[in-house]
Design a protein around this motif. Structure first.
Motif, PDB file in Angstrom:
ATOM      1  N   GLY A   1      10.606  11.611  -1.177  1.00 54.68           N
ATOM      2  CA  GLY A   1       9.434  12.144  -0.554  1.00 54.68           C
ATOM      3  C   GLY A   1       8.190  11.418  -1.745  1.00 54.68           C
ATOM      4  N   ILE A   2       7.057  11.314  -0.925  1.00 57.23           N
ATOM      5  CA  ILE A   2       5.825  10.793  -1.588  1.00 57.23           C
ATOM      6  C   ILE A   2       4.731  11.700  -1.320  1.00 57.23           C
ATOM      7  N   ASN A   3       3.986  11.577  -2.649  1.00 56.59           N
ATOM      8  CA  ASN A   3       2.457  12.081  -2.519  1.00 56.59           C
ATOM      9  C   ASN A   3       1.769  11.170  -2.282  1.00 56.59           C
ATOM     10  N   PRO A   4       1.262  10.519  -1.112  1.00 55.20           N
ATOM     11  CA  PRO A   4       0.731   9.424  -0.676  1.00 55.20           C
ATOM     12  C   PRO A   4      -0.555   9.087  -1.545  1.00 55.20           C
ATOM     13  N   PRO A   5      -0.508   7.553  -1.642  1.00 58.14           N
ATOM     14  CA  PRO A   5      -1.908   7.306  -2.323  1.00 58.14           C
ATOM     15  C   PRO A   5      -3.440   7.958  -2.021  1.00 58.14           C
ATOM     16  N   HIS A   6      -3.822   8.509  -3.135  1.00 58.79           N
ATOM     17  CA  HIS A   6      -5.032   9.255  -2.674  1.00 58.79           C
ATOM     18  C   HIS A   6      -6.034   9.150  -4.156  1.00 58.79           C
ATOM     19  N   TYR A   7      -6.979   9.525  -4.342  1.00 59.94           N
ATOM     20  CA  TYR A   7      -8.046   9.677  -5.488  1.00 59.94           C
ATOM     21  C   TYR A   7      -8.668  11.159  -5.798  1.00 59.94           C
ATOM     22  N   HIS A   8      -9.041  11.345  -6.756  1.00 60.70           N
ATOM     23  CA  HIS A   8     -10.107  12.555  -7.014  1.00 60.70           C
ATOM     24  C   HIS A   8     -11.168  11.855  -7.612  1.00 60.70           C
ATOM     25  N   PRO A   9     -12.432  11.935  -6.965  1.00 60.44           N
ATOM     26  CA  PRO A   9     -13.651  11.180  -7.299  1.00 60.44           C
ATOM     27  C   PRO A   9     -14.073  11.681  -8.552  1.00 60.44           C
ATOM     28  N   ARG A  10     -14.003  13.366  -8.859  1.00 55.24           N
ATOM     29  CA  ARG A  10     -14.669  13.656  -9.951  1.00 55.24           C
ATOM     30  C   ARG A  10     -13.542  14.602 -11.006  1.00 55.24           C
TER      31      ARG A  10
ATOM     32  N   VAL B   1      -4.028   2.352  -9.615  1.00 57.95           N
ATOM     33  CA  VAL B   1      -4.539   0.750  -9.503  1.00 57.95           C
ATOM     34  C   VAL B   1      -5.885   1.094 -10.361  1.00 57.95           C
ATOM     35  N   THR B   2      -6.085   0.100 -11.328  1.00 56.71           N
ATOM     36  CA  THR B   2      -7.290   0.128 -12.088  1.00 56.71           C
ATOM     37  C   THR B   2      -8.563  -0.449 -11.164  1.00 56.71           C
ATOM     38  N   SER B   3      -9.790  -0.197 -11.565  1.00 54.08           N
ATOM     39  CA  SER B   3     -10.813  -0.692 -10.742  1.00 54.08           C
ATOM     40  C   SER B   3     -11.509  -1.782 -11.502  1.00 54.08           C
ATOM     41  N   ASN B   4     -10.859  -2.145 -12.484  1.00 58.09           N
ATOM     42  CA  ASN B   4     -11.543  -3.427 -13.042  1.00 58.09           C
ATOM     43  C   ASN B   4     -11.314  -4.772 -12.133  1.00 58.09           C
ATOM     44  N   PRO B   5     -12.002  -5.838 -12.505  1.00 58.12           N
ATOM     45  CA  PRO B   5     -11.899  -6.894 -11.477  1.00 58.12           C
ATOM     46  C   PRO B   5     -10.239  -7.483 -11.497  1.00 58.12           C
ATOM     47  N   GLU B   6      -9.426  -7.125 -12.308  1.00 59.53           N
ATOM     48  CA  GLU B   6      -8.197  -7.524 -12.106  1.00 59.53           C
ATOM     49  C   GLU B   6      -7.369  -6.522 -11.134  1.00 59.53           C
ATOM     50  N   ASN B   7      -7.860  -5.382 -11.022  1.00 55.91           N
ATOM     51  CA  ASN B   7      -6.810  -4.347 -10.156  1.00 55.91           C
ATOM     52  C   ASN B   7      -5.773  -4.345 -10.672  1.00 55.91           C
ATOM     53  N   ARG B   8      -5.332  -3.985 -11.739  1.00 54.29           N
ATOM     54  CA  ARG B   8      -3.789  -3.746 -12.108  1.00 54.29           C
ATOM     55  C   ARG B   8      -3.313  -2.619 -11.568  1.00 54.29           C
ATOM     56  N   PHE B   9      -1.946  -2.765 -11.468  1.00 55.05           N
ATOM     57  CA  PHE B   9      -0.949  -1.887 -10.913  1.00 55.05           C
ATOM     58  C   PHE B   9      -0.363  -1.265 -12.078  1.00 55.05           C
ATOM     59  N   ILE B  10      -0.519  -0.076 -12.573  1.00 53.82           N
ATOM     60  CA  ILE B  10       0.248   0.516 -13.780  1.00 53.82           C
ATOM     61  C   ILE B  10       1.213   1.468 -13.181  1.00 53.82           C
TER      62      ILE B  10
ATOM     63  N   ASP C   1       8.389  14.913 -18.822  1.00 50.25           N
ATOM     64  CA  ASP C   1       7.298  13.770 -19.061  1.00 50.25           C
ATOM     65  C   ASP C   1       6.020  14.289 -18.565  1.00 50.25           C
ATOM     66  N   VAL C   2       5.341  13.695 -19.260  1.00 49.72           N
ATOM     67  CA  VAL C   2       3.908  13.952 -18.660  1.00 49.72           C
ATOM     68  C   VAL C   2       3.079  12.655 -18.476  1.00 49.72           C
ATOM     69  N   PHE C   3       2.246  12.771 -17.481  1.00 51.80           N
ATOM     70  CA  PHE C   3       1.191  11.436 -17.015  1.00 51.80           C
ATOM     71  C   PHE C   3       0.023  11.904 -16.792  1.00 51.80           C
TER      72      PHE C   3
ATOM     73  N   ILE D   1      -7.054   5.162  -7.784  1.00 54.15           N
ATOM     74  CA  ILE D   1      -6.086   5.547  -6.460  1.00 54.15           C
ATOM     75  C   ILE D   1      -4.800   5.675  -6.859  1.00 54.15           C
ATOM     76  N   HIS D   2      -4.079   6.796  -6.735  1.00 54.29           N
ATOM     77  CA  HIS D   2      -2.872   6.975  -7.599  1.00 54.29           C
ATOM     78  C   HIS D   2      -1.766   7.459  -6.713  1.00 54.29           C
ATOM     79  N   PHE D   3      -0.549   7.854  -6.762  1.00 52.16           N
ATOM     80  CA  PHE D   3       0.650   8.203  -6.088  1.00 52.16           C
ATOM     81  C   PHE D   3       1.654   8.603  -7.024  1.00 52.16           C
ATOM     82  N   GLN D   4       2.591   9.442  -6.298  1.00 48.80           N
ATOM     83  CA  GLN D   4       3.876   9.782  -7.052  1.00 48.80           C
ATOM     84  C   GLN D   4       4.998   9.731  -5.965  1.00 48.80           C
ATOM     85  N   ARG D   5       5.949   9.270  -6.218  1.00 48.07           N
ATOM     86  CA  ARG D   5       7.190   9.541  -5.390  1.00 48.07           C
ATOM     87  C   ARG D   5       8.675   9.803  -6.036  1.00 48.07           C
TER      88      ARG D   5
END
Length: 170
Positions: A102-111, A128-137, A145-147, A154-158
């Motif tokens: 199961g997945i918690n689909p990509p979403h974000y929390h603006p605040r 995904v970072t918002s800098n010009p590189e748009n890196r996927f971490i 574990d904690v994250f 934008i983030h997700f969990q699977r």
């Protein structure tokens, strides 16, 4: 003499600016008043004399959510609707149950940033970072574990088979 007064006033004003900080809250809490329709940075406050321990409590987070849906996850959000004492505190809590894969689909929390702990199983998480590189971490997490997901990204969990985690959104 007048120039000394002006100079001292400037020095005092400068130091007061340096020592400035965010003001303390005007009250200890603002328990949401379900009977009041006025909104004040959230919900109107209940009379502090009427506040009870139950205004700061929720029972039921131990109950698993139904994951038989297209994404295979169920988010149980604990917010001001379930704990009136959360009103104006800027924090909420959620439990996410996952079916295998199961997945918690990509979403974000603006605040708000999100932090969570894996209770059982393994999860793949990423943002995904918002800098010009748009890196996927991304990282694979296991029990205990904690994250942290930074606010606005934008983030997700699977689920990688079976798992459960309790995210704390701050």
């Amino acid at each position: 003499m007048a120039s000394r007064v002006v100079f001292l006033s400037f020095v005092v004003f400068s130091f007061s600016s340096v020592l400035a900080s965010d003001p303390s809250s005007l009250q200890d809490f603002c328990v949401a008043d379900a009977n009041n329709t006025a909104l004040v940075n959230g919900f109107a406050c209940k009379d502090p004399k009427m506040v009870q321990a139950d205004d700061f409590s929720f029972s039921g987070l131990h109950l698993p959510g139904n994951t038989s849906n297209p994404v295979g996850s169920k988010v149980t959000l604990i917010n001001v609707a379930k704990i009136p004492g959360l009103n104006t505190l800027g924090v909420s809590l959620a439990r996410i149950d996952y079916a295998p894969w199961g997945i918690n689909p990509p979403h974000y929390h603006p605040r708000a940033s999100e932090i969570f702990t894996v209770i059982k199983g393994s999860l793949e998480v990423g943002f995904v970072t918002s800098n010009p590189e748009n890196r996927f971490i991304t990282k694979i997490l296991h029990q205990g574990d904690v994250f942290v997901f930074p606010a606005g990204l934008i983030h997700f969990q699977r689920n990688l088979g079976t798992g459960l985690h309790l995210p704390f959104q701050v």
